[in-house]
Design a protein around this motif. Structure first.
Motif, short mmCIF file in Angstrom:
data_model
loop_
_atom_site.label_atom_id
_atom_site.label_comp_id
_atom_site.label_asym_id
_atom_site.label_seq_id
_atom_site.Cartn_x
_atom_site.Cartn_y
_atom_site.Cartn_z
N THR A 62 1.80 -2.62 -17.17
CA THR A 62 2.14 -2.09 -15.84
C THR A 62 3.62 -1.76 -15.71
O THR A 62 4.07 -1.31 -14.66
CB THR A 62 1.75 -3.12 -14.76
OG1 THR A 62 2.39 -4.38 -15.05
CG2 THR A 62 0.25 -3.34 -14.74
N VAL A 63 4.38 -1.97 -16.77
CA VAL A 63 5.83 -1.82 -16.72
C VAL A 63 6.24 -0.38 -16.39
O VAL A 63 7.25 -0.16 -15.70
CB VAL A 63 6.48 -2.29 -18.04
CG1 VAL A 63 5.97 -1.51 -19.23
CG2 VAL A 63 8.00 -2.21 -17.94
N ALA A 64 5.50 0.60 -16.87
CA ALA A 64 5.91 2.00 -16.67
C ALA A 64 5.97 2.37 -15.20
O ALA A 64 6.84 3.14 -14.78
CB ALA A 64 4.94 2.94 -17.41
N SER A 65 5.06 1.81 -14.39
CA SER A 65 5.06 2.16 -12.97
C SER A 65 6.31 1.67 -12.26
O SER A 65 6.67 2.18 -11.20
CB SER A 65 3.81 1.59 -12.28
OG SER A 65 3.85 0.18 -12.17
N VAL A 66 7.00 0.69 -12.85
CA VAL A 66 8.26 0.19 -12.29
C VAL A 66 9.45 0.96 -12.87
O VAL A 66 10.28 1.50 -12.13
CB VAL A 66 8.43 -1.32 -12.56
CG1 VAL A 66 9.77 -1.82 -12.02
CG2 VAL A 66 7.29 -2.11 -11.94
N ALA B 167 0.81 -1.22 0.00
CA ALA B 167 0.00 0.00 0.00
C ALA B 167 0.85 1.27 0.00
O ALA B 167 0.32 2.37 -0.21
CB ALA B 167 -0.93 0.01 1.21
N LYS B 168 2.16 1.14 0.22
CA LYS B 168 3.01 2.32 0.34
C LYS B 168 3.70 2.72 -0.96
O LYS B 168 4.30 3.79 -1.04
CB LYS B 168 4.08 2.08 1.41
CG LYS B 168 3.50 1.88 2.81
CD LYS B 168 4.62 1.74 3.83
CE LYS B 168 4.06 1.60 5.24
NZ LYS B 168 5.11 1.54 6.26
N LEU B 169 3.63 1.86 -1.98
CA LEU B 169 4.31 2.14 -3.23
C LEU B 169 3.31 2.52 -4.32
O LEU B 169 2.24 1.93 -4.41
CB LEU B 169 5.13 0.93 -3.69
CG LEU B 169 6.37 0.60 -2.87
CD1 LEU B 169 7.12 -0.57 -3.52
CD2 LEU B 169 7.29 1.80 -2.76
N ASP B 170 3.69 3.48 -5.15
CA ASP B 170 2.84 3.94 -6.24
C ASP B 170 3.01 3.03 -7.46
O ASP B 170 3.47 3.46 -8.52
CB ASP B 170 3.17 5.39 -6.60
CG ASP B 170 4.64 5.59 -6.92
OD1 ASP B 170 5.46 4.74 -6.51
OD2 ASP B 170 4.97 6.59 -7.60
N LEU B 171 2.61 1.78 -7.30
CA LEU B 171 2.72 0.79 -8.37
C LEU B 171 1.34 0.52 -8.99
O LEU B 171 0.31 0.74 -8.36
CB LEU B 171 3.32 -0.51 -7.83
CG LEU B 171 4.80 -0.45 -7.44
CD1 LEU B 171 5.20 -1.69 -6.64
CD2 LEU B 171 5.68 -0.31 -8.68
N ASP B 172 1.36 0.04 -10.21
CA ASP B 172 0.13 -0.28 -10.93
C ASP B 172 -0.22 -1.75 -10.67
O ASP B 172 0.37 -2.65 -11.26
CB ASP B 172 0.35 -0.03 -12.43
CG ASP B 172 -0.92 -0.21 -13.25
OD1 ASP B 172 -1.90 -0.78 -12.72
OD2 ASP B 172 -0.93 0.22 -14.41
N TYR B 173 -1.19 -1.98 -9.80
CA TYR B 173 -1.54 -3.34 -9.38
C TYR B 173 -2.71 -3.92 -10.15
O TYR B 173 -3.35 -4.87 -9.68
CB TYR B 173 -1.87 -3.34 -7.88
CG TYR B 173 -0.71 -3.03 -6.97
CD1 TYR B 173 0.42 -3.85 -6.92
CD2 TYR B 173 -0.74 -1.92 -6.13
CE1 TYR B 173 1.48 -3.57 -6.08
CE2 TYR B 173 0.31 -1.63 -5.27
CZ TYR B 173 1.41 -2.46 -5.25
OH TYR B 173 2.46 -2.19 -4.41
N ARG B 174 -3.01 -3.41 -11.33
CA ARG B 174 -4.18 -3.89 -12.06
C ARG B 174 -4.09 -5.37 -12.43
O ARG B 174 -5.12 -6.03 -12.59
CB ARG B 174 -4.39 -3.06 -13.33
CG ARG B 174 -4.90 -1.64 -13.08
CD ARG B 174 -5.03 -0.90 -14.39
NE ARG B 174 -3.73 -0.72 -15.05
CZ ARG B 174 -3.60 -0.37 -16.32
NH1 ARG B 174 -4.67 -0.17 -17.08
NH2 ARG B 174 -2.39 -0.21 -16.84
N ASN B 175 -2.88 -5.89 -12.57
CA ASN B 175 -2.71 -7.30 -12.93
C ASN B 175 -2.51 -8.20 -11.71
O ASN B 175 -2.19 -9.38 -11.87
CB ASN B 175 -1.51 -7.47 -13.86
CG ASN B 175 -1.74 -6.88 -15.24
OD1 ASN B 175 -2.89 -6.73 -15.67
ND2 ASN B 175 -0.67 -6.52 -15.92
N ASN C 233 9.65 3.79 -14.26
CA ASN C 233 9.67 5.24 -14.02
C ASN C 233 10.10 5.62 -12.61
O ASN C 233 10.44 6.79 -12.36
CB ASN C 233 8.30 5.84 -14.29
CG ASN C 233 7.97 5.89 -15.77
OD1 ASN C 233 8.85 5.76 -16.61
ND2 ASN C 233 6.69 6.06 -16.09
N ALA C 234 10.10 4.65 -11.68
CA ALA C 234 10.39 5.06 -10.29
C ALA C 234 11.02 4.00 -9.42
O ALA C 234 11.41 4.30 -8.29
CB ALA C 234 9.10 5.55 -9.62
#
Length: 218
Positions: free
Chosen positions: A200-204, A162-170, A206-207
């Motif tokens: 979802t690769v960009a969320s990784v 819950a603390k990381l701005d990751l894309d968890y849609r998958n 990019n940061a």
């Protein structure tokens, strides 16, 4: 000259690390549930990162690839002695998957070989779903690897998700030890895997790569 250290294994090595902390001005730990073990004010949370610095074209090619799937579920891990019996921890999940009649690949990683990372990523891509089981409340690198590969993943919840701005849609989460919940989550994940892949690769990238962590420490 300020001295810093960054540990990815505080969930395994914190008794030793708290003795080493005195030699550094700042001690970064990758797993926030273990922050309380360290001296207040000197320890900071710096989560795991994708083990990729942007220099390897072969890894970039793998991240962009979509090879055919050969198994339903894949789970790759290192069975550290200090990490408890991870193979034993996976066993209840294995039983559920066998009851569901799924084709499963379980294996231990060996990234020390020259082609180790490439072979490891190829193994992760072989499954329709990645199973990521954390047994010590650690947000491990499997999370970042699955998202970087645009793979569907089923994983038990840990505090740092819950603390990381990751894309968890998958990603489909379940609670550790809840095998009925795991069965439902796995069925949902397998259904997701039949749908068009969500990127979802960009969320990784990019940061949350090694470069980003090194910049933070510098």
């Amino acid at each position: 000259l300020r001295k810093v250290a960054w540990s990815l294994d505080s969930h395994n090595q914190w008794p030793l690390e708290i003795q080493c902390q005195q030699f550094f001005d700042t001690y970064y730990t990758a797993h926030s549930p273990y922050m309380e073990k360290f001296e207040p004010g000197k320890a900071k949370w710096l989560p795991c990162a994708l083990q990729f610095d942007g220099s390897r074209r072969d890894i970039l090619e793998i991240l962009a690839s979509r090879p055919p799937k050969s198994v339903d579920v894949v789970s790759m891990y290192r069975d550290y002695v200090s990490d408890g019996d991870r193979t034993g921890a996976v066993w209840p999940c294995w039983q559920v998957m066998q009851q569901m009649g799924l084709k499963v690949l379980l294996g231990q990683t060996d990234q020390t070989r020259p082609d180790g990372i490439r072979r490891y990523y190829e193994a992760l891509l072989a499954g329709r779903v990645i199973l990521n089981l954390s047994i010590k409340d650690d947000l491990n690198m499997r999370t970042l690897e699955a998202l970087a590969l645009n793979q569907v993943m089923v994983a038990n919840r840990v505090p740092d998700h819950a603390k990381l701005d990751l894309d968890y849609r998958n990603v489909v989460f379940f609670d550790k030890g809840d095998m009925a919940g795991f069965s439902r989550a796995l069925q949902e994940a397998l259904a997701k895997a039949k749908q068009p892949v969500k990127s979802t690769v960009a969320s990784v990238l990019n940061a949350h790569t090694l470069i980003h962590r090194f910049v933070t420490m510098i």
